[in-house]
Structures are given as structure tokens and as C-alpha cells.
Design a protein around this motif. Structure first.
Motif, PDB file in Angstrom:
ATOM      1  N   GLY A 396       0.867  -1.231   0.067  1.00 42.10           N
ATOM      2  CA  GLY A 396      -0.044   0.170   0.128  1.00 42.10           C
ATOM      3  C   GLY A 396       0.877   1.348  -0.091  1.00 42.10           C
ATOM      4  O   GLY A 396       1.878   1.430   0.324  1.00 42.10           O
ATOM      5  N   GLU A 446      -3.025   4.016  -4.651  1.00 34.26           N
ATOM      6  CA  GLU A 446      -3.203   3.738  -3.363  1.00 34.26           C
ATOM      7  C   GLU A 446      -2.294   2.591  -2.902  1.00 34.26           C
ATOM      8  O   GLU A 446      -1.838   2.094  -1.939  1.00 34.26           O
ATOM      9  CB  GLU A 446      -4.488   3.867  -3.235  1.00 34.26           C
ATOM     10  N   ALA A 458      -0.706  -0.497  -9.767  1.00 33.69           N
ATOM     11  CA  ALA A 458      -2.117  -0.952  -9.431  1.00 33.69           C
ATOM     12  C   ALA A 458      -2.717  -1.724 -10.396  1.00 33.69           C
ATOM     13  O   ALA A 458      -2.671  -1.652 -11.577  1.00 33.69           O
ATOM     14  CB  ALA A 458      -3.059   0.309  -8.938  1.00 33.69           C
ATOM     15  N   GLU A 463      -7.778   0.782  -6.663  1.00 29.62           N
ATOM     16  CA  GLU A 463      -6.554   1.229  -6.147  1.00 29.62           C
ATOM     17  C   GLU A 463      -5.794   2.089  -6.808  1.00 29.62           C
ATOM     18  O   GLU A 463      -4.529   2.398  -6.610  1.00 29.62           O
ATOM     19  CB  GLU A 463      -5.801  -0.114  -5.907  1.00 29.62           C
TER      20      GLU A 463
END
Ligand code: DMJ
Length: 571
Positions: A396, A446, A458, A463
Motif C-alpha cells: 500500500g 493507493e 495498481a 486502487e
């Protein structure tokens, strides 16, 4: 940590804290007495001591504990003399490009603040597209998250007029008599951290008294069978006469947290601030070192040291009732992140005396490296997540703070491990930079993955967003300070350009919904941590090392500087 922005209102099961024992009430009264009077107590008004029990002191008659003169005084001047560097540095001559870049970041801060002030002052965040304010539900009725989060950044950047505007709002409008359910973690890192830092930087009493008053309101969350606090606390005044807020001082677990558990990154991210609350008030109730007590943050480590760790790892969910893990999900990103950060920073903040924290950090990092650190097919080092023994090859954005943390710890790892950890920190920071470099906007998603042929990108639509988060530039700042490799300034400047191009709108800065398109849509939110962290870390990246020197300060997880305790400052 990264928590759903949803209200805890439907939290199920709700675990109301049992009524506070007499011992708690006594401690709270002592804390209030020692903290001294509040900055702005209206004549005749009374400030009640908060507790987990709905029993109020009479409204009239004897003065409340808060109205009694403080026997303890923190010696601010002595504290200032103990600092090794002026907080804003000595300003040696420097190259014009570095200065110009720093001034650009200062201009961005002014722009973010001015728009917040114009359209949203007193709300928690600015909505820069619709030009209004956002309140949300994380802070239990508290307002002005952006004001409190911005204070120290404005001060460090020498935005004097803007700092005065923010201070005036805290003095005149920051109301702590609110009634609502707040995230213990968010209130602590943003409000307590922001107020403490503002006090230490300026010596203005209003920041100290607000921090202590708010700190007291958080204490009932610790009233659980293990002393591990729950995640949600009602901040309402306790007043059984009016029955206005019958839930005040009660705490709950998040509805989404399995089986009423508390979150590692939440209860593990209180230590720095709570030790300073004790330091400033002269009252140990926040830290509470007495082994018989379950109150205070010191007790949290006792519970963690007792419970068995799978493979030496710390899962993210712990029961505040039994003190056992509830689920075996391990992450150095959301839900786990700042727990590890606060271990190494607790040790640094104690002037390297808190050897328990250092050992916990060293052991945790060793286990993380052994079980979670991986290299992708393309040679990128990343930290995977762990679900009961199965690896999830995902990192993340939140986990990108770890490059900086590992570098900070490496400095003190002993000669043989030092270079190893510096290399690891550099590799992780490089991977996080890749997650930015591989996007069309040059801002990072993210979350990014290392599976199914993907490398630092991602793979899921959900995301792809960027909400002005700081973790990647945070690592650049630490890596720059600890290595002086110019690439970190270069990478930081790339972020500045990308923010200007894709996130700056007419009335502030906004997050974007997809980093993989050059025409992203905006999320209409200028997060308070953009002013507290992202812009501060970028600014520091282009400062000399003596500005908020790492010899004197540790940054809390919201980038609020807290001083390293070199001495005891009782007057
Ligand atoms: C901040 O509030 C803090 O850094 C927290 O520890 C994690 N998430 C946000 C910013 O992304």
C-alpha cells in the motif's frame, strides 16, 4: 494506519466500557489539577473531568480540579535552551535552486491554507472544487482539523501571518466541549500531536492547555479488561444532570474490526504523544508506569510482550478483552504501519534510553524481513502482506513510510547491520518511487502489486487513486537527511511538479481518482495531512539538516515534531 472513513455509528458489536473504577476518576482529577486551568474558561463556567462513568461533580460550589492552581510547571525556557539547533535552522548560504524550490513549496502551503481559510475555516477539510468545507465523522464533533494539522507547518515555513490566523482560531473557536464518536487514533495523531508540536515550537500556553484537556477526554478508552484501548471514544461532556450525552467517556471497537478487536496501528500509535502529555502536565496518568495499573500507554507493551507472536510477527487485530490476537493479518501498511514507527521513535524520543522499545522494534523488523520482504522478478524490493501464513504480494502507499523508518533505525543498528538496513531502506524507497514513476501522472496509486506480471502498479481500479498522501515523500526526506544522495531531492521535485499539474485546482489541492490518466478527475478533498505532512516533508527535503533537526525532534505519524527528551524540565 488507513481506516475506512465511515462512521462508527453502526459499530457492532458495540463494547461499551464498563464504568470507570474509582481509581480512574481519582487519576483523572489529579491530571486535571496538575494541568492547571484551561486557557479560556468563561467566568463561572466549569470544566468537568472526563471519566468512563456518568457521575458529574456539582455544577456550583467548590472550584473544580481544573480551576486550582497548578503545582507543576513545565519550564519552557529551559526546554528551549536544551535544543541543539534553532528550530528553524541557522540559514547558511545555499544554492539558489534549492532555495527557489523550497520557496515554491512554501507558496503551495500558502495557497492550500488561504483557500481553506477562505472557504472552510473551522471545518475539518476544504473541498476545493465546490469551495466549501467538509466535517466528516472521524473527530467526534471536533472541528478545525486542518487548522491544528497546519499550525507547525505554517510556523516552520515562516508564514507568520497565516500562523497567527490559525492560532487565533484555536484560541477563539476551537471548542472541546463536543459530543460525538471519535477515532482515538486520529484525534491523537492530528489534534494532540498538532497541539503539542505547536506548543513546543512556540511556547504558547493555549496549545498546551488544549492538548492536555483533550488528552484527558481520551483516557476512558483505556478502561478495558486488558488496558488496550478501543478505537472509538465518545468525547461528550459527562453530565448526568442534563443527560445530554449519556455515552460520554464510553468507548467502542470499530464495527468493521473483527470480533470487537482493537487495531495494532491505533493502540500502538499513542506512545509519543501520551508521554509528552505526562511530561507537560507532570502527571503520569497518560504514561502510567505503575505495573499494577492498566491505564496509560506503557501498559500496552506489557500486553504485547505477553501474547505469542506468530513467527515473531504482530497481527493487526487484538482483543481488548482477552489480550489475544483475533486474526492473523500482518501488514506494515494500513492497520499495522505506525505501530512499528512508534517503537523506534519511542526509543529515539527517550534519548535512546527506552531499550524495551528498541528491542521490540529490532525483533519486529527482523521478523518482517524474514517473512515479508521480497524481491520482484524485475528486481524491486517490496514488503508483502501476510494472511495467516499466505503472502499477498501487494504494497500500500501507506507502507511506503517504511523506507524512512528503516533508514532512521539503521543509524542505530550497530555497525554490522547498519549498511544492510540502509540498503534495504534505499531499495524500498526506490520501489515506492517506481510506483510513482510508472504512472502517467507521476503520482503513486493507493496500492501496487507484484503479481500476475505486474510490477509496482495498481492492478485494480479501486486502487488507482491518490489522496495527497505523504508516505513516499516522507521516505525521501529521511533518505536525503541520512545519505545526502541528490536523487531524493530530484524525486521530491518530481512530486512537486506532479502535484502542481494534476492536483492543484482553482481553490486548493485535490486528490485524484486515477493516477494512470493525464486527465484525472478530482476527488474534491484537500486532506488535512497534506498540510501537516506532505508539504512539510517536501519543504524539509529542501532545507538544511538543522531545520527541525533529527538530533532534537522525532516526527509523530502525522509529521508533528515532538522533542527528544534530553532532560527533565520541571520548573
Ligand atoms: C496520516 O494521517 C498518517 O500518516 C497516518 O499514520 C497514516 N495515514 C495518513 C496519511 O496518509
Amino acid at each position: 494506519t488507513d481506516l475506512p472513513r465511515s462512521p462508527p455509528a453502526a459499530a457492532e458489536p458495540r463494547h461499551a466500557s464498563p464504568a470507570a473504577p474509582r481509581r480512574l476518576r481519582e487519576k483523572l482529577r489529579t491530571a486535571a489539577r496538575m494541568a492547571g486551568p484551561p486557557a479560556h474558561t468563561a467566568p463561572g463556567s466549569r470544566q468537568q473531568v472526563q471519566g468512563g462513568e456518568g457521575r458529574a461533580e456539582p455544577a456550583t460550589g467548590a472550584p473544580s480540579a481544573r480551576e486550582t492552581r497548578a503545582p507543576f510547571r513545565f519550564d519552557y525556557q529551559r526546554f528551549c535552551r536544551s535544543l541543539r539547533h534553532p528550530v528553524r535552522g541557522r540559514r547558511p548560504s545555499e544554492d539558489p535552486e534549492t532555495r527557489a524550490r523550497r520557496m515554491k513549496i512554501k507558496e503551495m502551503m500558502k495557497f492550500a491554507w488561504d483557500n481553506y481559510k477562505q472557504y472552510a475555516l473551522g471545518k475539518n477539510e476544504l473541498r476545493p472544487l465546490t469551495k466549501n468545507g467538509h466535517i466528516g465523522n472521524m473527530f467526534g464533533g471536533l472541528r478545525g482539523a486542518t487548522v491544528v494539522d497546519a499550525l507547525d507547518t505554517l510556523y516552520i515555513m515562516e508564514l507568520e501571518e497565516e500562523f497567527q490566523e490559525a492560532k487565533k482560531w484555536v484560541e477563539k473557536s476551537f471548542d472541546l466541549n463536543v459530543n460525538g464518536e471519535a477515532s482515538l487514533f486520529e484525534v491523537n495523531i492530528r489534534y494532540i500531536g498538532g497541539l503539542l508540536a505547536a506548543y513546543y515550537l512556540t511556547g504558547e500556553e493555549v496549545f498546551k492547555s488544549k492538548a492536555l484537556e483533550l488528552g484527558e477526554k481520551l483516557l476512558p478508552a483505556f478502561n478495558t479488561p486488558t488496558g488496550i484501548p478501543r478505537g472509538v471514544i465518545n468525547l461528550g461532556r459527562q453530565d448526568t444532570r442534563s443527560l445530554l450525552s449519556p455515552c460520554s467517556g464510553m468507548s467502542w471497537s470499530w464495527g468493521w474490526a473483527s470480533a470487537g478487536s482493537s487495531i495494532l496501528a491505533e493502540f500502538g500509535t499513542l506512545h509519543l504523544e501520551f508521554l509528552h502529555l505526562s511530561e507537560l502536565s507532570g502527571n503520569p496518568v497518560f504514561a502510567e508506569k505503575a505495573s499494577t495499573s492498566q491505564l496509560g500507554v506503557m501498559n500496552i507493551r506489557k500486553v504485547l510482550n505477553r501474547v505469542e507472536k506468530p513467527q515473531g510477527l504482530y497481527p493487526n487485530f487484538l482483543s481488548p478483552v482477552t489480550g489475544n490476537w483475533v486474526q492473523h493479518h500482518v501488514s506494515i501498511g494500513g492497520l499495522g504501519d505506525s505501530f512499528y514507527e512508534y517503537l523506534i521513535k519511542s526509543w529515539l524520543m527517550s534519548d535512546k534510553k527506552d531499550s524495551e522499545a528498541k528491542k521490540m522494534y529490532d525483533d519486529a523488523l527482523e521478523a518482517i524481513e524474514k517473512h515479508l520482504v521480497k524481491k520482484s522478478a524485475g528486481g524491486l524490493t517490496y514488503i508483502a502482506e501476510w494472511r495467516g501464513g499466505i503472502l499477498d504480494h501487494k504494497m500500500g502507499h501507506l507502507a511506503c513510510f517504511s523506507g524512512g523508518m528503516i533508514a532512521l533505525g539503521a543509524e542505530h543498528a550497530g555497525e554490522e547491520r547498519k549498511q544492510h538496513y540502509m540498503d534495504l531502506a534505499a531499495e524500498i524507497t526506490n520501489t515506492c518511487h517506481e510506483s510513482y514513476a510508472r504512472s502517467d501522472t507521476k503520482l503513486g496509486p493507493e496500492a501496487f502489486r507484484f503479481d500476475a506480471g505486474s510490477e509496482a502498479m495498481a492492478t485494480r481500479l479501486s486502487e488507482r487513486y491518490y489522496i495527497l498522501r505523504p508516505e513516499v515523500v516522507e521516505s525521501y526526506m529521511y533518505m536525503w537527511r541520512l545519505t545526502h544522495d541528490p536523487k531524493y531531492r530530484q524525486w521530491g521535485w518530481e512530486v512537486v511538479k506532479a502535484l502542481e499539474k494534476h492536483c492543484r485546482v482553482e481553490a486548493g489541492f485535490s486528490g485524484i481518482r486515477d493516477v494512470y490518466t493525464t486527465t484525472p478527475t478530482h476527488d474534491n478533498m484537500q486532506q488535512s495531512f497534506f498540510l501537516a505532512e506532505t508539504l512539510k516533508y517536501l519543504y524539509l527535503l529542501f532545507c538544511e539538516d538543522d531545520v527541525l533537526s533529527l538530533d532534537d525532534w522525532v516526527f509523530n505519524t502525522e509529521a508533528h515534531p515532538l522533542p527528544i527528551n534530553h532532560t527533565n524540565f520541571k520548573a
